[in-house]
Design a protein around this motif. Structure first.
Motif, PDB file in Angstrom:
ATOM      1  N   ALA A 118      19.760 -13.782  -0.730  1.00 52.69           N
ATOM      2  CA  ALA A 118      21.193 -12.703  -1.195  1.00 52.69           C
ATOM      3  C   ALA A 118      21.140 -12.407  -2.476  1.00 52.69           C
ATOM      4  O   ALA A 118      20.995 -10.770  -2.622  1.00 52.69           O
ATOM      5  CB  ALA A 118      21.483 -13.156   0.134  1.00 52.69           C
ATOM      6  N   ALA A 119      20.506 -13.277  -3.056  1.00 51.15           N
ATOM      7  CA  ALA A 119      20.441 -12.671  -4.537  1.00 51.15           C
ATOM      8  C   ALA A 119      19.401 -11.714  -4.690  1.00 51.15           C
ATOM      9  O   ALA A 119      19.930 -10.703  -6.009  1.00 51.15           O
ATOM     10  CB  ALA A 119      20.713 -13.960  -5.632  1.00 51.15           C
ATOM     11  N   ALA A 120      18.619 -12.261  -4.602  1.00 55.52           N
ATOM     12  CA  ALA A 120      17.045 -11.175  -5.547  1.00 55.52           C
ATOM     13  C   ALA A 120      17.567  -9.858  -4.015  1.00 55.52           C
ATOM     14  O   ALA A 120      17.622  -8.438  -4.741  1.00 55.52           O
ATOM     15  CB  ALA A 120      15.809 -11.756  -4.374  1.00 55.52           C
ATOM     16  N   VAL A 121      18.073  -9.805  -3.174  1.00 51.24           N
ATOM     17  CA  VAL A 121      18.225  -8.264  -2.077  1.00 51.24           C
ATOM     18  C   VAL A 121      19.104  -7.715  -3.013  1.00 51.24           C
ATOM     19  O   VAL A 121      19.433  -6.558  -3.496  1.00 51.24           O
ATOM     20  CB  VAL A 121      18.674  -8.497  -0.071  1.00 51.24           C
ATOM     21  N   ILE A 122      19.933  -8.606  -3.353  1.00 47.89           N
ATOM     22  CA  ILE A 122      22.119  -7.506  -4.637  1.00 47.89           C
ATOM     23  C   ILE A 122      21.109  -6.882  -5.403  1.00 47.89           C
ATOM     24  O   ILE A 122      21.103  -5.756  -6.178  1.00 47.89           O
ATOM     25  CB  ILE A 122      22.455  -8.489  -4.786  1.00 47.89           C
ATOM     26  N   GLU A 123      20.290  -7.704  -5.879  1.00 48.78           N
ATOM     27  CA  GLU A 123      20.133  -7.100  -7.573  1.00 48.78           C
ATOM     28  C   GLU A 123      18.523  -6.461  -7.496  1.00 48.78           C
ATOM     29  O   GLU A 123      19.064  -5.286  -8.075  1.00 48.78           O
ATOM     30  CB  GLU A 123      18.490  -8.699  -8.310  1.00 48.78           C
ATOM     31  N   CYS A 124      18.667  -5.828  -6.038  1.00 46.82           N
ATOM     32  CA  CYS A 124      17.040  -5.300  -5.679  1.00 46.82           C
ATOM     33  C   CYS A 124      18.117  -3.769  -5.735  1.00 46.82           C
ATOM     34  O   CYS A 124      17.891  -2.555  -5.630  1.00 46.82           O
ATOM     35  CB  CYS A 124      16.279  -5.483  -4.157  1.00 46.82           C
ATOM     36  N   PHE A 125      19.036  -4.042  -4.842  1.00 45.72           N
ATOM     37  CA  PHE A 125      19.725  -2.498  -4.344  1.00 45.72           C
ATOM     38  C   PHE A 125      20.839  -2.476  -5.839  1.00 45.72           C
ATOM     39  O   PHE A 125      20.592  -0.988  -6.975  1.00 45.72           O
ATOM     40  CB  PHE A 125      20.462  -3.436  -3.549  1.00 45.72           C
ATOM     41  N   ALA A 126      20.894  -3.629  -7.146  1.00 41.90           N
ATOM     42  CA  ALA A 126      21.973  -2.470  -8.112  1.00 41.90           C
ATOM     43  C   ALA A 126      20.929  -2.271  -9.081  1.00 41.90           C
ATOM     44  O   ALA A 126      20.910  -1.450  -9.680  1.00 41.90           O
ATOM     45  CB  ALA A 126      22.112  -4.210  -8.401  1.00 41.90           C
ATOM     46  N   TRP A 146      13.581  -2.136  -9.216  1.00 43.69           N
ATOM     47  CA  TRP A 146      12.362  -2.415  -7.514  1.00 43.69           C
ATOM     48  C   TRP A 146      11.590  -1.039  -7.293  1.00 43.69           C
ATOM     49  O   TRP A 146      10.639  -1.774  -6.776  1.00 43.69           O
ATOM     50  CB  TRP A 146      13.516  -2.460  -6.687  1.00 43.69           C
ATOM     51  N   ALA A 147      11.801   0.029  -7.246  1.00 44.85           N
ATOM     52  CA  ALA A 147      10.807   0.751  -7.032  1.00 44.85           C
ATOM     53  C   ALA A 147       9.559   1.308  -8.202  1.00 44.85           C
ATOM     54  O   ALA A 147       8.684   1.308  -7.990  1.00 44.85           O
ATOM     55  CB  ALA A 147      11.484   2.482  -7.337  1.00 44.85           C
ATOM     56  N   GLY A 172       1.206 -11.378  -7.759  1.00 46.47           N
ATOM     57  CA  GLY A 172       2.377 -11.720  -8.783  1.00 46.47           C
ATOM     58  C   GLY A 172       2.353 -11.161 -10.369  1.00 46.47           C
ATOM     59  O   GLY A 172       2.544 -11.699 -11.245  1.00 46.47           O
ATOM     60  N   GLU A 173       0.672 -11.872 -10.274  1.00 52.12           N
ATOM     61  CA  GLU A 173       0.114 -11.286 -11.596  1.00 52.12           C
ATOM     62  C   GLU A 173       0.767 -10.292 -12.150  1.00 52.12           C
ATOM     63  O   GLU A 173       1.344  -9.652 -13.313  1.00 52.12           O
ATOM     64  CB  GLU A 173      -1.780 -11.663 -12.140  1.00 52.12           C
ATOM     65  N   ARG A 174       1.244  -8.911 -11.853  1.00 47.14           N
ATOM     66  CA  ARG A 174       1.339  -8.307 -11.683  1.00 47.14           C
ATOM     67  C   ARG A 174       2.707  -7.586 -11.824  1.00 47.14           C
ATOM     68  O   ARG A 174       3.739  -6.674 -11.687  1.00 47.14           O
ATOM     69  CB  ARG A 174       1.291  -6.682 -10.926  1.00 47.14           C
ATOM     70  N   ASP A 175       3.942  -8.900 -11.885  1.00 44.57           N
ATOM     71  CA  ASP A 175       5.477  -8.484 -11.121  1.00 44.57           C
ATOM     72  C   ASP A 175       5.422  -7.860 -10.339  1.00 44.57           C
ATOM     73  O   ASP A 175       6.460  -6.992  -9.904  1.00 44.57           O
ATOM     74  CB  ASP A 175       5.707  -8.806 -12.583  1.00 44.57           C
ATOM     75  N   ALA A 176       4.374  -7.498  -9.054  1.00 45.32           N
ATOM     76  CA  ALA A 176       4.971  -7.229  -7.957  1.00 45.32           C
ATOM     77  C   ALA A 176       5.107  -7.224  -6.411  1.00 45.32           C
ATOM     78  O   ALA A 176       5.327  -7.753  -5.607  1.00 45.32           O
ATOM     79  CB  ALA A 176       3.447  -5.830  -7.120  1.00 45.32           C
ATOM     80  N   CYS A 177       6.194  -8.867  -7.100  1.00 42.75           N
ATOM     81  CA  CYS A 177       6.611  -9.269  -5.379  1.00 42.75           C
ATOM     82  C   CYS A 177       7.455 -10.522  -5.785  1.00 42.75           C
ATOM     83  O   CYS A 177       7.732 -10.500  -7.199  1.00 42.75           O
ATOM     84  CB  CYS A 177       5.973 -10.212  -5.028  1.00 42.75           C
ATOM     85  N   ARG A 178       8.750 -11.009  -5.495  1.00 44.01           N
ATOM     86  CA  ARG A 178       9.174 -11.822  -5.753  1.00 44.01           C
ATOM     87  C   ARG A 178       9.515 -12.851  -4.945  1.00 44.01           C
ATOM     88  O   ARG A 178       9.621 -12.589  -3.399  1.00 44.01           O
ATOM     89  CB  ARG A 178      10.735 -11.163  -6.340  1.00 44.01           C
ATOM     90  N   ALA A 226       0.901  -0.993   0.004  1.00 49.32           N
ATOM     91  CA  ALA A 226       0.166  -0.110   0.031  1.00 49.32           C
ATOM     92  C   ALA A 226       0.699   1.556   0.237  1.00 49.32           C
ATOM     93  O   ALA A 226       0.082   2.167  -0.754  1.00 49.32           O
ATOM     94  CB  ALA A 226      -0.509  -0.077   1.449  1.00 49.32           C
ATOM     95  N   VAL A 227       2.065   1.516   0.942  1.00 49.57           N
ATOM     96  CA  VAL A 227       3.217   2.478  -0.103  1.00 49.57           C
ATOM     97  C   VAL A 227       4.019   2.414  -1.117  1.00 49.57           C
ATOM     98  O   VAL A 227       5.061   3.015  -0.560  1.00 49.57           O
ATOM     99  CB  VAL A 227       3.790   2.621   1.856  1.00 49.57           C
ATOM    100  N   GLY A 228       3.890   1.347  -1.517  1.00 48.34           N
ATOM    101  CA  GLY A 228       4.793   1.591  -2.437  1.00 48.34           C
ATOM    102  C   GLY A 228       5.508   0.072  -2.866  1.00 48.34           C
ATOM    103  O   GLY A 228       6.840   0.654  -3.159  1.00 48.34           O
ATOM    104  N   ARG A 229       5.271  -0.761  -1.885  1.00 46.43           N
ATOM    105  CA  ARG A 229       6.880  -1.906  -1.952  1.00 46.43           C
ATOM    106  C   ARG A 229       6.455  -2.640  -2.268  1.00 46.43           C
ATOM    107  O   ARG A 229       5.810  -3.581  -1.805  1.00 46.43           O
ATOM    108  CB  ARG A 229       7.412  -1.701  -0.350  1.00 46.43           C
ATOM    109  N   ALA A 230       6.898  -2.999  -3.151  1.00 47.55           N
ATOM    110  CA  ALA A 230       6.935  -4.707  -3.584  1.00 47.55           C
ATOM    111  C   ALA A 230       7.566  -5.361  -2.667  1.00 47.55           C
ATOM    112  O   ALA A 230       8.743  -5.324  -1.920  1.00 47.55           O
ATOM    113  CB  ALA A 230       8.015  -4.447  -5.183  1.00 47.55           C
TER     114      ALA A 230
END
Length: 410
Positions: free
Chosen positions: A367-375, A380-381, A352-358, A330-334
């Protein structure tokens, strides 16, 4: 299960229930202590001819708050009294500025005493609290009972299908209306024998968006949040954080256990993994050298969701069933989440249908997902923006539910 078996089970549990009631009495804040309230011994001053709203714990109370606002807007003179089962639920319920009491154990005498004391106009039970004696005594007292925001997880559905038997069918027959969260929940209740079930949507989609939030706890760009974590899950999160820090040495983790009373246990776990840590609370300056911040209180996640760009929802790397992703969305966080999300399958499905979670599968995958979110922070925003849109599209459950209650409250 048959009624005589259920009554025998309750009789066997009665000594433990008495001990639990005494424990709650001793632990309650001064001025809130009421001895053996769960056996129907209510305090004076609770309103009669009111809407009795029952919510088990913190999550149900938050959903109930949406219903309370809608009811008060439509029937401003209608008194409302709220009951809860857990202490965290009680604390949240008091924040609604409503008369509160601990719900009675499902003993026939206790339920009769409460119903006779309150004489409620309507009883609304949040989510899936199917207490056979409560349903039976409400029917005998001519108090209509509605289940609101009802859902059946995979585990609950299997358990009810296998063990419910005549007792479950009798309880479902005594419920005036079940307002389900989704079409799938509606079908499950009908299959179990409910007589009137309507899909009203999920009240938690109506949660208000946080407008004011606490400042970033550390000011670092590479901060991530692990929310509502459980035993055996924190270790996986910390292993993932170690990997993240090899790629981003300034990375900081905010770790929020589902149950704040576990903070000391979590702190020892963090130390055993070799991280420097600090206990963080709103308004308290955190240790700039700490690489892990442990939150030791409830009620701060809403602000953290709004402020921290990368969120992992706990209860999903262990067989708990996951926790509600609506508040961060609701505050814009996948959100990142593990595979065990059956408690909120419908919500994760629409995100998931909107590719808004992983989904992640363990510490390495996390770890790989967090790294990719940072990169790829911009991507991700954008996923977070899609999450916000999904929530907005599914709002309106409180209004639909109030319309269903009008036949008893007008």
């Amino acid at each position: 299960m048959r009624r005589w078996q259920y009554q025998l089970l309750l009789a066997g549990l009665s000594p433990w229930l008495a001990v639990d009631s005494w424990r709650r009495y001793r632990r309650a804040p001064a001025g809130q202590r009421r001895l053996f309230e769960q056996f129907g011994r209510l305090r004076d001053g609770l309103p009669r001819d009111a809407l009795w709203l029952h919510a088990v714990s913190l999550g149900e109370v938050r959903a109930a708050a949406m219903l309370v606002r809608a009811v008060q807007a439509r029937w401003p003179d209608l008194p409302i009294v709220i009951s809860t089962t857990t202490e965290t639920g009680a604390e949240a319920a008091r924040g609604l500025d409503l008369p509160h009491f601990y719900a009675p154990f499902d003993l026939g005498l206790a339920q009769r005493r409460v119903l006779a004391r309150l004489r409620p106009r309507l009883l609304v039970v949040m989510e899936t609290e199917l207490w056979p004696n409560l349903v039976r005594e409400a029917d005998r007292a001519a108090v209509p009972l509605v289940i609101a925001n009802a859902r059946l997880s995979d585990r609950s559905y299997r358990r009810y299908s296998r063990w419910g038997g005549p007792l479950l069918r009798e309880a479902l027959a005594g419920i005036e209306l079940i307002c389900a969260q989704s079409p799938a929940d509606r079908e499950r209740f009908l299959e179990l024998g409910a007589r009137r079930v309507e899909d009203c949507g999920n009240l938690k989609f109506d949660l208000p968006v946080v407008e004011t939030v606490p400042p970033v706890p550390d000011g670092r760009a590479h901060t991530w949040l692990a929310a509502s974590t459980h035993p055996d899950e924190e270790a996986q999160v910390l292993e993932a954080h170690a990997t993240v820090r090899r790629r981003y040495p300034d990375a900081r983790l905010i770790l929020v256990p589902r149950h704040p009373e576990r903070a000391a246990e979590v702190r020892r776990l963090v130390e055993s993994h070799g991280f420097s840590l600090a206990i963080w609370s709103p308004g308290r300056q955190s240790d700039e050298e700490a690489t892990v911040l442990v939150v030791d209180r409830a009620g701060v996640l809403a602000g953290l969701f709004a402020d921290v760009p990368v969120v992992f929802m706990g209860g999903s790397l262990v067989p708990v069933g996951g926790h509600n992703p609506i508040e961060p969305a609701a505050v814009g966080r996948a959100v990142l989440h593990g595979p065990a999300v059956q408690n909120f399958r419908q919500v994760f499905a629409v995100l998931g249908e909107r590719d808004a979670c992983r989904e992640v599968g363990g510490s390495e995958s996390l770890a790989a997902a967090v790294i990719e979110c940072f990169a790829r922070s911009r991507d991700w925003a954008e996923a977070g923006g899609r999450a916000r849109i999904v929530i907005a599209e599914h709002r309106g459950a409180a209004s639909r539910l109030v319309d269903r209650l009008a036949s008893w409250l007008d």
